[in-house]
Scaffold this motif. Structure first.
Motif, PDB file in Angstrom:
ATOM      1  N   VAL A 358       0.844  -1.203   0.000  1.00  0.00           N
ATOM      2  CA  VAL A 358       0.000   0.000   0.000  1.00  0.00           C
ATOM      3  C   VAL A 358       0.878   1.252   0.000  1.00  0.00           C
ATOM      4  O   VAL A 358       0.660   2.189  -0.778  1.00  0.00           O
ATOM      5  CB  VAL A 358      -0.949  -0.005   1.225  1.00  0.00           C
ATOM      6  N   PHE A 359       1.892   1.225   0.851  1.00  0.00           N
ATOM      7  CA  PHE A 359       2.836   2.355   0.926  1.00  0.00           C
ATOM      8  C   PHE A 359       3.498   2.593  -0.433  1.00  0.00           C
ATOM      9  O   PHE A 359       3.558   3.723  -0.927  1.00  0.00           O
ATOM     10  CB  PHE A 359       3.884   2.040   1.999  1.00  0.00           C
ATOM     11  N   ALA A 360       3.963   1.520  -1.057  1.00  0.00           N
ATOM     12  CA  ALA A 360       4.655   1.630  -2.350  1.00  0.00           C
ATOM     13  C   ALA A 360       3.705   2.162  -3.419  1.00  0.00           C
ATOM     14  O   ALA A 360       4.074   3.004  -4.242  1.00  0.00           O
ATOM     15  CB  ALA A 360       5.214   0.272  -2.759  1.00  0.00           C
ATOM     16  N   ALA A 361       2.469   1.676  -3.396  1.00  0.00           N
ATOM     17  CA  ALA A 361       1.486   2.126  -4.381  1.00  0.00           C
ATOM     18  C   ALA A 361       1.188   3.613  -4.193  1.00  0.00           C
ATOM     19  O   ALA A 361       1.073   4.363  -5.168  1.00  0.00           O
ATOM     20  CB  ALA A 361       0.211   1.297  -4.270  1.00  0.00           C
ATOM     21  N   PHE A 362       1.102   4.047  -2.929  1.00  0.00           N
ATOM     22  CA  PHE A 362       0.874   5.467  -2.659  1.00  0.00           C
ATOM     23  C   PHE A 362       2.022   6.308  -3.189  1.00  0.00           C
ATOM     24  O   PHE A 362       1.823   7.342  -3.826  1.00  0.00           O
ATOM     25  CB  PHE A 362       0.699   5.718  -1.154  1.00  0.00           C
ATOM     26  N   ALA A 363       3.252   5.818  -2.944  1.00  0.00           N
ATOM     27  CA  ALA A 363       4.432   6.564  -3.392  1.00  0.00           C
ATOM     28  C   ALA A 363       4.461   6.653  -4.915  1.00  0.00           C
ATOM     29  O   ALA A 363       4.957   7.623  -5.482  1.00  0.00           O
ATOM     30  CB  ALA A 363       5.699   5.901  -2.864  1.00  0.00           C
ATOM     31  N   SER A 364       3.914   5.649  -5.598  1.00  0.00           N
ATOM     32  CA  SER A 364       3.947   5.625  -7.065  1.00  0.00           C
ATOM     33  C   SER A 364       2.691   6.221  -7.677  1.00  0.00           C
ATOM     34  O   SER A 364       2.515   6.175  -8.895  1.00  0.00           O
ATOM     35  CB  SER A 364       4.085   4.179  -7.549  1.00  0.00           C
ATOM     36  N   PHE A 365       1.831   6.766  -6.843  1.00  0.00           N
ATOM     37  CA  PHE A 365       0.541   7.210  -7.348  1.00  0.00           C
ATOM     38  C   PHE A 365       0.680   8.352  -8.350  1.00  0.00           C
ATOM     39  O   PHE A 365       0.100   8.314  -9.442  1.00  0.00           O
ATOM     40  CB  PHE A 365      -0.359   7.635  -6.189  1.00  0.00           C
ATOM     41  N   ILE A 366       1.478   9.359  -8.000  1.00  0.00           N
ATOM     42  CA  ILE A 366       1.624  10.507  -8.896  1.00  0.00           C
ATOM     43  C   ILE A 366       2.280  10.097 -10.226  1.00  0.00           C
ATOM     44  O   ILE A 366       1.762  10.426 -11.292  1.00  0.00           O
ATOM     45  CB  ILE A 366       2.381  11.658  -8.195  1.00  0.00           C
ATOM     46  N   PRO A 367       3.382   9.334 -10.186  1.00  0.00           N
ATOM     47  CA  PRO A 367       3.947   8.858 -11.452  1.00  0.00           C
ATOM     48  C   PRO A 367       2.941   8.057 -12.291  1.00  0.00           C
ATOM     49  O   PRO A 367       2.902   8.203 -13.521  1.00  0.00           O
ATOM     50  CB  PRO A 367       5.110   7.967 -11.021  1.00  0.00           C
ATOM     51  N   ALA A 368       2.122   7.244 -11.631  1.00  0.00           N
ATOM     52  CA  ALA A 368       1.133   6.452 -12.372  1.00  0.00           C
ATOM     53  C   ALA A 368       0.125   7.368 -13.052  1.00  0.00           C
ATOM     54  O   ALA A 368      -0.264   7.140 -14.207  1.00  0.00           O
ATOM     55  CB  ALA A 368       0.430   5.476 -11.434  1.00  0.00           C
ATOM     56  N   MET A 369      -0.270   8.430 -12.354  1.00  0.00           N
ATOM     57  CA  MET A 369      -1.212   9.375 -12.951  1.00  0.00           C
ATOM     58  C   MET A 369      -0.561  10.107 -14.123  1.00  0.00           C
ATOM     59  O   MET A 369      -1.191  10.417 -15.124  1.00  0.00           O
ATOM     60  CB  MET A 369      -1.701  10.383 -11.899  1.00  0.00           C
ATOM     61  N   LEU A 370       0.739  10.363 -13.984  1.00  0.00           N
ATOM     62  CA  LEU A 370       1.507  10.963 -15.074  1.00  0.00           C
ATOM     63  C   LEU A 370       1.429  10.083 -16.311  1.00  0.00           C
ATOM     64  O   LEU A 370       1.253  10.565 -17.434  1.00  0.00           O
ATOM     65  CB  LEU A 370       2.963  11.065 -14.628  1.00  0.00           C
ATOM     66  N   ALA A 371       1.581   8.788 -16.087  1.00  0.00           N
ATOM     67  CA  ALA A 371       1.546   7.835 -17.201  1.00  0.00           C
ATOM     68  C   ALA A 371       0.173   7.836 -17.854  1.00  0.00           C
ATOM     69  O   ALA A 371       0.047   7.825 -19.074  1.00  0.00           O
ATOM     70  CB  ALA A 371       1.892   6.443 -16.696  1.00  0.00           C
ATOM     71  N   VAL A 372      -0.871   7.872 -17.006  1.00  0.00           N
ATOM     72  CA  VAL A 372      -2.228   7.816 -17.533  1.00  0.00           C
ATOM     73  C   VAL A 372      -2.543   9.063 -18.353  1.00  0.00           C
ATOM     74  O   VAL A 372      -3.187   8.989 -19.400  1.00  0.00           O
ATOM     75  CB  VAL A 372      -3.239   7.661 -16.368  1.00  0.00           C
ATOM     76  N   SER A 373      -2.043  10.205 -17.873  1.00  0.00           N
ATOM     77  CA  SER A 373      -2.422  11.452 -18.550  1.00  0.00           C
ATOM     78  C   SER A 373      -1.512  11.749 -19.734  1.00  0.00           C
ATOM     79  O   SER A 373      -1.628  12.768 -20.386  1.00  0.00           O
ATOM     80  CB  SER A 373      -2.367  12.610 -17.549  1.00  0.00           C
ATOM     81  N   HIS A 374      -0.581  10.855 -19.974  1.00  0.00           N
ATOM     82  CA  HIS A 374       0.360  11.058 -21.068  1.00  0.00           C
ATOM     83  C   HIS A 374      -0.370  11.061 -22.412  1.00  0.00           C
ATOM     84  O   HIS A 374      -1.202  10.213 -22.667  1.00  0.00           O
ATOM     85  CB  HIS A 374       1.371   9.919 -21.032  1.00  0.00           C
ATOM     86  N   ASP A 375      -0.032  12.032 -23.287  1.00  0.00           N
ATOM     87  CA  ASP A 375      -0.681  12.080 -24.595  1.00  0.00           C
ATOM     88  C   ASP A 375       0.006  11.083 -25.531  1.00  0.00           C
ATOM     89  O   ASP A 375       1.153  11.278 -25.922  1.00  0.00           O
ATOM     90  CB  ASP A 375      -0.585  13.505 -25.153  1.00  0.00           C
ATOM     91  N   PRO A 376      -0.693  10.015 -25.895  1.00  0.00           N
ATOM     92  CA  PRO A 376      -0.051   8.967 -26.694  1.00  0.00           C
ATOM     93  C   PRO A 376       0.318   9.450 -28.088  1.00  0.00           C
ATOM     94  O   PRO A 376       1.271   8.954 -28.684  1.00  0.00           O
ATOM     95  CB  PRO A 376      -1.115   7.874 -26.758  1.00  0.00           C
ATOM     96  N   ALA A 377      -0.411  10.438 -28.602  1.00  0.00           N
ATOM     97  CA  ALA A 377      -0.125  10.917 -29.960  1.00  0.00           C
ATOM     98  C   ALA A 377       1.307  11.449 -30.049  1.00  0.00           C
ATOM     99  O   ALA A 377       1.973  11.311 -31.064  1.00  0.00           O
ATOM    100  CB  ALA A 377      -1.119  12.000 -30.343  1.00  0.00           C
ATOM    101  N   GLU A 378       1.784  12.048 -28.959  1.00  0.00           N
ATOM    102  CA  GLU A 378       3.135  12.616 -28.966  1.00  0.00           C
ATOM    103  C   GLU A 378       4.197  11.547 -29.188  1.00  0.00           C
ATOM    104  O   GLU A 378       5.112  11.725 -29.974  1.00  0.00           O
ATOM    105  CB  GLU A 378       3.403  13.299 -27.618  1.00  0.00           C
ATOM    106  N   THR A 379       4.085  10.438 -28.432  1.00  0.00           N
ATOM    107  CA  THR A 379       5.132   9.425 -28.539  1.00  0.00           C
ATOM    108  C   THR A 379       4.989   8.605 -29.811  1.00  0.00           C
ATOM    109  O   THR A 379       5.968   8.161 -30.377  1.00  0.00           O
ATOM    110  CB  THR A 379       5.120   8.480 -27.337  1.00  0.00           C
ATOM    111  N   LEU A 380       3.756   8.402 -30.261  1.00  0.00           N
ATOM    112  CA  LEU A 380       3.563   7.583 -31.458  1.00  0.00           C
ATOM    113  C   LEU A 380       4.077   8.310 -32.698  1.00  0.00           C
ATOM    114  O   LEU A 380       4.430   7.694 -33.691  1.00  0.00           O
ATOM    115  CB  LEU A 380       2.077   7.249 -31.628  1.00  0.00           C
ATOM    116  N   ARG A 381       4.121   9.646 -32.619  1.00  0.00           N
ATOM    117  CA  ARG A 381       4.581  10.437 -33.742  1.00  0.00           C
ATOM    118  C   ARG A 381       6.110  10.369 -33.864  1.00  0.00           C
ATOM    119  O   ARG A 381       6.661  10.500 -34.946  1.00  0.00           O
ATOM    120  CB  ARG A 381       4.138  11.876 -33.511  1.00  0.00           C
ATOM    121  N   GLU A 382       6.753  10.155 -32.700  1.00  0.00           N
ATOM    122  CA  GLU A 382       8.224  10.171 -32.698  1.00  0.00           C
ATOM    123  C   GLU A 382       8.806   9.104 -33.614  1.00  0.00           C
ATOM    124  O   GLU A 382       8.368   7.964 -33.622  1.00  0.00           O
ATOM    125  CB  GLU A 382       8.737   9.922 -31.267  1.00  0.00           C
ATOM    126  N   ASP A 383       9.800   9.529 -34.379  1.00  0.00           N
ATOM    127  CA  ASP A 383      10.472   8.512 -35.191  1.00  0.00           C
ATOM    128  C   ASP A 383      11.956   8.825 -35.322  1.00  0.00           C
ATOM    129  O   ASP A 383      12.498   9.551 -34.505  1.00  0.00           O
ATOM    130  CB  ASP A 383       9.814   8.388 -36.568  1.00  0.00           C
TER     131      ASP A 383
END
Ligand SMILES: Nc1ncnc2c1ncn2[C@@H]1O[C@H](COP(=O)(O)OP(=O)(O)OP(=O)(O)O)[C@@H](O)[C@H]1O
Ligand SMILES: [Mg+2]
Lengths: 383, 219
Positions: A358-383
């Motif tokens: 639970v502690f570890a999940a809490f500590a990783s909560f913000i990074p996980a939200m960062l991942a979720v809110s990541h705009d996939p179009a940006e990375t898929l465009r990269e080449d």
């Protein structure tokens, strides 16, 4: 592709990231387990010492001459037992003493044998503090006799004895202690009061200090002030050596608990969070393709939170084992006063198994939200 | 299949504006093989991501099988992508730590059952990767990686495949092979939108869209 095989695959691939998170979490668990085990040892030892050695504060009439007190082992100046009640009403968490027992002590002669007769009141404990009163509880109509009394009077458990005109039953198996207890008869306060015809009188109140005062605070001065404000007519005698050793060790340990522990936890949480942020950055491409494949935010958050929880679970096992080992191995030399009371605690280990993920999940909560809110179009465009 | 009406995408950054799609209007029918062409920066990738529900346009309407694609909830749009659209990118976008089987099964919307695993195996076989199922993408050649991406795109039997320069990093033989697989998908009734610089697609495509500065200049 199940979430867990996905997580396992990633951990195996980016071993260093997982390893560093695991180390941070293991450190946190180790510190928590070690400090908790030491705290428990401390508490256990305090309880044992208190039980063995009894109370360390003795309140007697201010008029008592200390020469007489130490020579006889009790004060010849009686006080009203109402003073005990008055002191008891002030027992709260704000005073530095606890566990009050009023007593009436006198020399007494029984069939030609000189003994000490002690009557004990019930124990008064601050509300919400003591679960059980310390020391023996004496049942009505019974006495507890010392080994020398037993030998001379030829009495044992369940035999009857007379004090004055009243008859009592022996409730204990007399054991030689090598202390004045061997020539003592303990019974209830009101019985001694009636035997000695000193109704409503006591000559001592025993108490324990809270062990919470540091040496530089001058605990005895504080206790004298607190008690003197309530009962100006008493003087306070403290058995110092015992009190000091206990107080000192408890303070060392509490300093660790109150200062070091929270900072270790915060540092570990930040460490785990930073590693998770790095992990999210490393995996932007993957997050993009998961989105393109129609995976929702739940799955993506699950990848990071699940990884954290899994590492937390592993860390809880390592940390519990390592922390317990460290305390059993090094605790006795670091904390000699409580070394006999140091022991492992399986319940604590189980609590860690639940709490660390639970502690570890809490500590990783913000990074996980960062991942979720990541705009996939940006990375898929990269080449 | 897909209708675009005046689809416009404007990127704003630090006060400057880039119009990467400019009132793009077209109707792509089911079963078509459409090749998209245009110079670098003309908006081809933007178009593809917009058609795939991955990038919301600044203005205009995108309809997928009659439904307003960007009017759907994110979950519905994700479900539509998973069920009806397959993506293939120039950079493959494979998950490096999963083996070939794992990468293909990643497309499965739920926990893959035996039927899905069987289909994944058949696809890997068909794309000439059967021997490599337990390898990782890092151990594959570029051509093999792109075929793996095609297998992944085909797993859920999509109606539409969106391919963004899938042959850009491949030698001519491998490029031809990848396009051949897309053509095969097209022959079985699938719709393909292919962004390409090469000419290999010419033999298969039945329609060419030319983009220039975000505008459709030739159909
Ligand atoms: N996130 C963004 N922010 C700002 N501008 C962007 C962004 N994404 C794309 N653009 C711009 O939009 C325009 C079209 O980009 P797009 O990637 O669609 O072109 P393309 O035709 O795919 O080019 P290429 O052939 O090089 O892949 C370009 O000028 C690009 O710089
Ligand atoms: Mg492009």
């Amino acid at each position: 592709m199940s979430l867990w095989s996905h997580i396992f695959g990633e951990i195996g691939f980016r071993k260093l990231n997982a390893l560093f998170s695991l180390l941070g979490l293991t450190l946190a668990v180790t510190v928590v387990v070690a400090s908790q085990l030491l705290a428990e040892a401390d508490e256990r030892e305090t309880r044992r010492v208190t039980r063995d050695m009894g109370f360390n504060l003795r309140l007697i009439s201010a008029e008592t001459d200390l020469g007489q007190f130490y020579r006889d082992g009790f004060s010849r100046n009686e006080m009203d037992s109402a003073m005990l009640d008055r002191l008891a009403t002030h027992l709260t968490n704000n005073v530095s003493f606890n566990h009050l027992v009023g007593s009436l002590r006198r020399e007494y002669t029984i069939n030609g044998q000189d003994i000490l007769l002690i009557g004990l009141s019930e124990t008064y404990v601050a509300p919400g503090q003591g679960k059980k009163p310390m020391g023996v509880v004496i049942k009505k109509g019974t006495i507890h006799i010392g080994s020398e009394v037993a030998r001379k009077q030829k009495k044992g458990r369940n035999d009857t004895m007379h004090l004055g005109e009243r008859q009592f039953t022996v409730a204990n198996d007399p054991i030689e202690t090598g202390t004045p207890d061997d020539i003592t008869i303990f019974t209830r306060l009101e019985d001694v009061q009636s035997v000695l015809r000193l109704e409503g009188k006591i000559n001592e109140i025993e108490a324990i200090d809270c062990l919470c005062l540091t040496a530089d605070q001058d605990p005895l001065a504080i206790l004298r002030k607190e008690i003197g404000n309530i009962l100006p007519e008493v003087q306070v005698v403290q058995m110092r050596t015992l009190a000091d050793a206990r107080a000192k060790q408890r303070q060392t340990r509490e300093k660790v608990n109150q200062f070091v522990l929270p900072w270790v936890l915060v540092a570990c949480a930040v460490w785990v969070a930073l590693l998770a942020v790095l992990n999210v950055r490393d995996r932007r491409q993957e997050i993009g393709i998961l989105r393109a494949l129609g995976k929702g935010g739940g799955r993506i958050a699950g990848l990071f939170l699940g990884k954290a929880a899994l590492l937390g679970l592993m860390a809880s096992v390592f940390g519990a084992v390592f922390g317990t080992w460290a305390v059993l191995e090094f605790g006795p030399s670091l904390f000699p006063v409580t070394k006999k009371a140091i022991q492992a605690n399986p319940t604590l280990a189980w609590q860690m198994v639940v709490a660390t993920p639970v502690f570890a999940a809490f500590a990783s909560f913000i990074p996980a939200m960062l991942a979720v809110s990541h705009d996939p179009a940006e990375t898929l465009r990269e080449d | 299949m897909i209708r675009c009406d005046d689809v416009t995408k404007i990127f704003r950054k630090n006060g400057s504006e880039v119009t990467s799609l400019d009132r793009f209007t077209a109707d792509i029918g089911a079963g078509e093989f459409v090749a998209v062409r245009g110079p670098s920066g003309s908006g081809k990738t933007t178009l593809l991501l917009t058609l795939g529900g991955m990038q919301r346009p600044s203005a205009g309407l995108v309809q997928f099988s009659g439904r307003d694609l960007y009017g759907l909830s994110p979950a519905d749009r994700a479900g539509l992508r998973s069920g009806e659209i397959g993506f293939v990118f120039q950079m493959f976008h494979l998950v490096p730590y999963l083996d070939l089987m794992g990468n293909v099964l990643l497309a499965s919307p739920g926990k893959p059952g035996p039927a899905v695993r069987k289909r994944a195996g058949e696809l890997l076989d068909k794309l000439g990767l059967a021997e490599r199922v337990s390898h990782r993408p890092g151990e594959l050649s570029a051509g093999e990686r792109q075929r793996l991406a095609v297998a992944r795109a085909l797993l859920n039997r999509p109606k539409l495949i969106l391919a963004d320069e899938p042959t850009g990093n491949l030698d001519p033989e491998n490029a031809a092979e990848v396009v051949r697989h897309l053509a095969e998908f097209h022959k079985t009734g699938g719709t393909v939108v292919l962004v390409t610089h090469g000419t290999t697609a010419d033999t298969h495509a039945d329609r060419f869209l030319h983009l220039k500065q975000g505008r459709l200049v030739a159909d």
